[in-house]
Design a protein around this motif. Structure first.
Motif, PDB file in Angstrom:
ATOM      1  N   ASP A  12      -2.785 -55.824  47.318  1.00 64.49           N
ATOM      2  CA  ASP A  12      -4.115 -55.260  47.102  1.00 64.49           C
ATOM      3  C   ASP A  12      -5.114 -55.791  48.121  1.00 64.49           C
ATOM      4  O   ASP A  12      -5.966 -55.048  48.620  1.00 64.49           O
ATOM      5  N   ARG A  59      -6.790 -53.082  50.907  1.00 61.33           N
ATOM      6  CA  ARG A  59      -8.246 -52.951  50.898  1.00 61.33           C
ATOM      7  C   ARG A  59      -8.845 -53.327  52.252  1.00 61.33           C
ATOM      8  O   ARG A  59      -9.696 -52.604  52.795  1.00 61.33           O
ATOM      9  N   ASP A  87      -6.507 -60.914  43.268  1.00 63.71           N
ATOM     10  CA  ASP A  87      -5.684 -59.742  43.546  1.00 63.71           C
ATOM     11  C   ASP A  87      -4.372 -60.148  44.201  1.00 63.71           C
ATOM     12  O   ASP A  87      -4.241 -61.243  44.753  1.00 63.71           O
TER      13      ASP A  87
END
Length: 442
Positions: free
Chosen positions: A250, A254, A246
């Motif tokens: 990202d 997260r 990722d």
């Protein structure tokens, strides 16, 4: 539009480079020195004593004054835009800025730069040992995730080796129960290093503005950021040998979302803050993340604050205005002699376009976000040190002990600074021609 408050600290000290057997990037050294005030340690015993004292200082617990931060942590994190705290610099704020500077410096200490190592461009240590091994054992944080970034800005002739290759960019951590009591809230920390890889240097040269477009529900095309920083923040490495397919963005969204939700559930009613700290390019990534979290509402009720050390401008006037609207607080620690803090937009910026014929160009110009804490240090025999994170931290501390900050990659980094200054001169000349043209039309 309101502009940042600036205060200058003129801190003098005597400093000599420490003899180091290994060389590493971005810890070049200190600082403003009077030539007659240098200190020379001639005996091995004296050197050993100094080294021992330095080790103790680097691993000691946070300063005693940090206990008082619990009563004023919101002001320290910019609730009132640091009004009355910058001139003179409030001791509690100074201690907190130093503390976050040390947590950013841990990124450099832990980065593996030995090309022969299987961990090349990764962290040398496991998450549980990293802060201790990096010299901040008493930091009071638990590392929860390592963050990796990549850039598709390839270096000419080295495309296969540089384009899209991910490297360790920093870490996410959360304060322990003991530190939470001292700080007065649970602190989620994201720490970024500055530019190290060749691809990152190439990305930094992409000075064009492009829409941030982080919120799919509202793209806000007027909010623009530097394309190179956005590239590092959003690019992916599908073949990442560290298991990080990722993008940096990202990974961060997260993990920070997870920590906010977890802490809210585990410690209901407990106050929380999100602190994003970085040096140089890391300061730019910190601003992008802070804006991103606030724009998407992923911070919940937690205030988002950026502590940037030697960071460049990141976006345009609309980016600054949106950060202010969202309540993102940014304290920029900037050396008056550091050219990186003047880029991009060395001439067409928040100051030069405020009045006169250039006012119409404000929307297309770079602008700093937040408030500035301006330092003033330079060592003319080592111009590269003006951008060194170690020198920033030592200047804030007011340290004057010989060898307190080490020098690394002086010649190479001085060359980078020289190129930056050359770039500044070219920008200034071009901007002056534009200014002359506008004045003729006025």
């Amino acid at each position: 539009m309101a502009f940042g408050i600036t205060t200058k600290l003129h801190l003098q000290c005597s400093m000599q480079p420490a003899a180091m057997s290994r060389r590493r990037h971005a810890k070049l050294g200190h600082v403003r020195c009077a030539a007659a005030a240098t200190t020379t340690l001639t005996s091995k015993a004296a050197v050993a004593t100094t080294a021992s004292a330095r080790t103790v200082r680097s691993r000691r617990a946070p300063a005693a004054s940090s206990a008082s931060v619990s009563h004023m942590w919101k002001k320290v994190h910019g609730l009132e835009d640091w009004e009355g705290m910058l001139e003179p610099l409030h001791p509690v704020l100074r201690d907190e800025v130093v503390r976050y500077g040390e947590l950013v410096r841990a990124c450099y200490e832990a980065l593996e730069e030995d090309r022969s190592s299987p961990k090349y461009m990764n962290c040398k240590y496991g998450k549980r040992q990293m802060l201790e091994e990096a010299g901040v054992a008493a930091a009071g944080y638990e590392v929860t995730r390592y963050i990796y970034s990549s850039s598709d800005a390839a270096v000419p002739g080295m495309e296969a080796m540089t384009s899209g290759c991910a490297s360790w960019a920093g870490y996410v951590a959360v304060s322990t129960d003991e530190m939470t009591r001292r700080l007065g809230r649970r602190d989620v920390l994201v720490s970024f290093r500055g530019t190290v890889t060749a691809a990152e240097w190439m990305a930094n040269l992409k000075s064009s503005l492009e829409p941030a477009s982080f919120d799919p529900r509202d793209a806000r095309p007027d909010v623009k950021v530097e394309s190179g920083f956005r590239n590092v923040y959003t690019s992916t490495d599908k073949t990442c040998r560290f298991g990080c397919v990722d993008s940096c963005r990202d990974q961060l969204l997260r993990e920070v979302s997870r920590l906010v939700a977890s802490c809210s559930k585990t410690h209901p009613g407990e106050e929380m803050s999100i602190t994003v700290a970085g040096h140089s390019m890391g300061g730019a990534l910190a601003q992008l993340l802070a804006y991103d979290l606030a724009e998407l509402g992923l911070n919940g009720d937690a205030p988002v604050t950026v502590f940037s050390f030697g960071g460049p401008r990141v976006g345009n006037a609309a980016f600054k205005a949106r950060c202010d609207e969202l309540g993102v607080k940014v304290l920029r620690v900037a050396n008056a002699h550091d050219p990186v803090t003047k880029l991009p937009g060395v001439f067409l910026n928040e100051t030069t376009t405020r009045l006169g014929p250039l006012d119409a160009m404000r929307g297309a110009c770079y602008m700093h976000v937040g408030q500035e804490l301006a330092l003033d240090f330079v060592r003319f025999s080592d111009l590269g040190s003006v951008h060194d994170l170690g020198a920033y931290v030592a200047s804030l501390k007011g340290e004057a002990a010989a060898g307190e900050v080490s020098f690394h990659h002086i010649n190479a980094y001085a060359g980078v600074i020289a190129k930056a200054m050359e770039f500044i001169d070219r920008q200034r000349d071009a901007a002056m021609r534009v200014c002359d043209w506008f004045c003729q039309l006025a």
